[in-house]
Design a protein around this motif. Structure first.
Motif: not given
Ligand code: FAD
Length: 460
Positions: A65-67, A70-72, A136-138
């Motif tokens: 599982v990729t992290h 962790l804001t998903g 959140c990450t790219i």
């Molecule tokens: P993670 O939570 O770490 O992972 C999300 C998913 O992507 C998981 O399935 C993971 O396995 C996969 N993943 C992660 N990194 C990779 C990688 N490098 N390669 C392949 N798979 C990967 N979302 C919106 O779209 N619009 C908004 O306005 C929005 N607002 C938010 C506000 C808040 C306060 C919060 C907490 C969340 C919000 N989100 C929003 C949701 C979230 O921020 C997005 O979905 C964001 O893109 C997730 O990025 P992450 O790096 O935290 O991914």
């Protein structure tokens, strides 16, 4: 786990293989704070190490599982004790900025906000923006095809990605780091990885498209007397501001009132007695011209009675104060807990009827239920929060049925921008045909025949 810790340590070094409390202390669900249950977390430093880890996993059929940050919000980062987490937290380099071509090359673990700042430092902008920008990450933004508050002007993450690099389930690296706006040489392979939530590959690097800056940001909060006025306002602003309309974020009265009057978390800039509140932004390069265009557009909206009150932010602090109401998700959780949250899309014209019907259904089933609605109206995207007095799974299923089932008839979607993950998997067929789901399954089978990457996410 199938893979040994020794094999992983040999690739990334002993200090980058985490076990025990170092794993369980991580929160995989932003809403509930649920701990990570994975067997181990591995933290590669670069694409080569990700590829080596995947090759080793492939050899022993180890699921991963990729992290990212962790804001998903759909349980996409959850992992079981027999799964390995690959965290991209060490891959945070901004590798290059091409100011002439308007591109930024970045490792996938870089937080969104770092990319926004780096673009700003060279006089450009990276326009994707969401509340979780600091964490959140790219890579996560690409994997979820994130949306946010600037979609109406710049599109979703898909529109910001020119090229990317991904590691496949067998460890093969697909480097598709295109830097041009145009490239029609065969299949556009990057699209496979954008929005597929880590099920088809691990995104390790990306080339992002930068935009000219819009140093002048005019922001207003306005109140609307009816849904018809609200949609009238959207089309008026679209015409009056054209490409300068940067955001059109709507709060139903129940949302605005909860966060201002009821909880007292924000001083209401406009009294909470109107049916709808909208944050409107006008983006431009020239402050004076932009301010005049914006004021004229709002004055004409007042004359046409599509708005009944308006406050224009006079400083950055005031602007931040307006956005703080819209982005106060913590307030929502505090004010409504236990709550269920939903992210759906549907044709704008159907929204009020859909919300009215949902409210009536909830009230009939749970007389004390509460419904709060806000969203990116211009994108057809609503965020719905429901408190039915319990967080029981059976209650959740009932509420889900009320929220999701009507979308099938309306041609809507059970996920506007958060993805499917584990949470919405049972509802995918509400908005995707059997043929579409079978094609998704065929792609998964072709690219990841052992089902090693994010097994069970999106598709069962
Ligand atoms: P993670 O939570 O770490 O992972 C999300 C998913 O992507 C998981 O399935 C993971 O396995 C996969 N993943 C992660 N990194 C990779 C990688 N490098 N390669 C392949 N798979 C990967 N979302 C919106 O779209 N619009 C908004 O306005 C929005 N607002 C938010 C506000 C808040 C306060 C919060 C907490 C969340 C919000 N989100 C929003 C949701 C979230 O921020 C997005 O979905 C964001 O893109 C997730 O990025 P992450 O790096 O935290 O991914």
């Amino acid at each position: 786990m199938q893979i040994t810790l020794e094999a992983l340590r040999a690739i990334v070094g002993p200090s980058h293989v985490l076990t025990g409390d170092d794993v369980h202390s991580r929160r995989v669900d932003w809403m509930t704070g649920a701990p990570c249950q994975a067997g181990a977390i591995v933290r590669p430093a670069n694409t080569e190490q990700v590829a080596a880890v995947m090759k080793a996993c492939h050899a022993v059929e180890q699921t991963v599982v990729t992290h990212g940050g962790l804001t998903g919000l759909v349980h996409g980062a959850e992992a079981s004790p027999d799964e390995l987490v690959i965290s991209l937290e060490r891959m945070t380099a901004i590798e290059a900025i091409d100011q002439v071509g308007g591109t930024l090359t970045v490792q996938a673990g870089t937080p969104l906000q770092r990319v926004q700042e780096a673009a700003r430092e060279v006089g450009l902008q990276f326009p994707l923006d969401l509340g979780a920008r600091g964490s959140c990450t790219i890579g996560g933004n690409i994997a979820t095809n994130a949306g946010g508050v600037r979609v109406i002007r710049y599109g979703m993450m898909r529109q910001q990605v020119l090229g990317l690099e991904a590691v496949m389930a067998n460890g093969r690296v697909i480097s598709s780091m295109n830097r041009m706006l145009k490239n029609n040489a065969g299949f556009d392979l990057k699209q496979l990885f954008i929005g597929s939530e880590g099920t088809l590959g691990i995104v390790t690097r990306a080339v992002l498209r930068l935009q000219p800056p819009t140093p002048s940001e005019q922001t207003a909060l306005v109140a609307c007397p009816s849904f018809e006025a609200l949609t009238g306002l959207l089309s008026q602003m679209g015409k009056a501001l054209g490409g300068s309309l940067g955001a059109f974020e709507v709060m139903w009265q129940n949302h605005y009132r909860l966060l201002t009057e009821t909880l007292g978390r924000h001083t209401p800039p406009i009294a909470p007695e109107h049916p709808f509140y909208v944050i409107i932004e006008c983006l431009g390069s020239d402050d004076e011209r932009n301010a005049i265009q914006f004021r004229e557009a709002l004055e004409s909206a007042l004359e046409n009675e599509v708005i009944v009150d308006a406050v224009i932010a006079q400083s950055h602090t005031q602007r931040d104060g307006l956005w703080a109401i819209r982005e106060d998700i913590e307030g929502l959780i505090k004010g409504l807990a236990p709550l269920f949250t939903f992210d759906v899309s549907l044709p704008i014209a159907d929204m009020q009827r859909y919300i009215d019907a949902l409210e009536a259904q909830l009230a009939q089933r749970w007389p004390d239920a509460r419904l709060v609605v806000f969203g990116h109206l211009g994108d057809g995207n609503l965020h719905i929060s429901v408190s039915a007095g319990s967080d029981d799974v059976a209650v959740r299923r009932e509420v889900e049925a009320m929220v999701y089932q009507p979308l099938a008839v309306l041609g809507g979607s059970v996920s506007a921008e958060h993805g499917i993950g584990l949470e919405k998997r049972p509802w995918l067929s509400t908005c995707r045909s059997t043929d579409e789901i079978e094609l998704m399954q065929s792609l998964k089978q072709a690219l990841d025949p052992y089902q090693l990457l994010n097994r069970g996410k999106i598709l069962s």
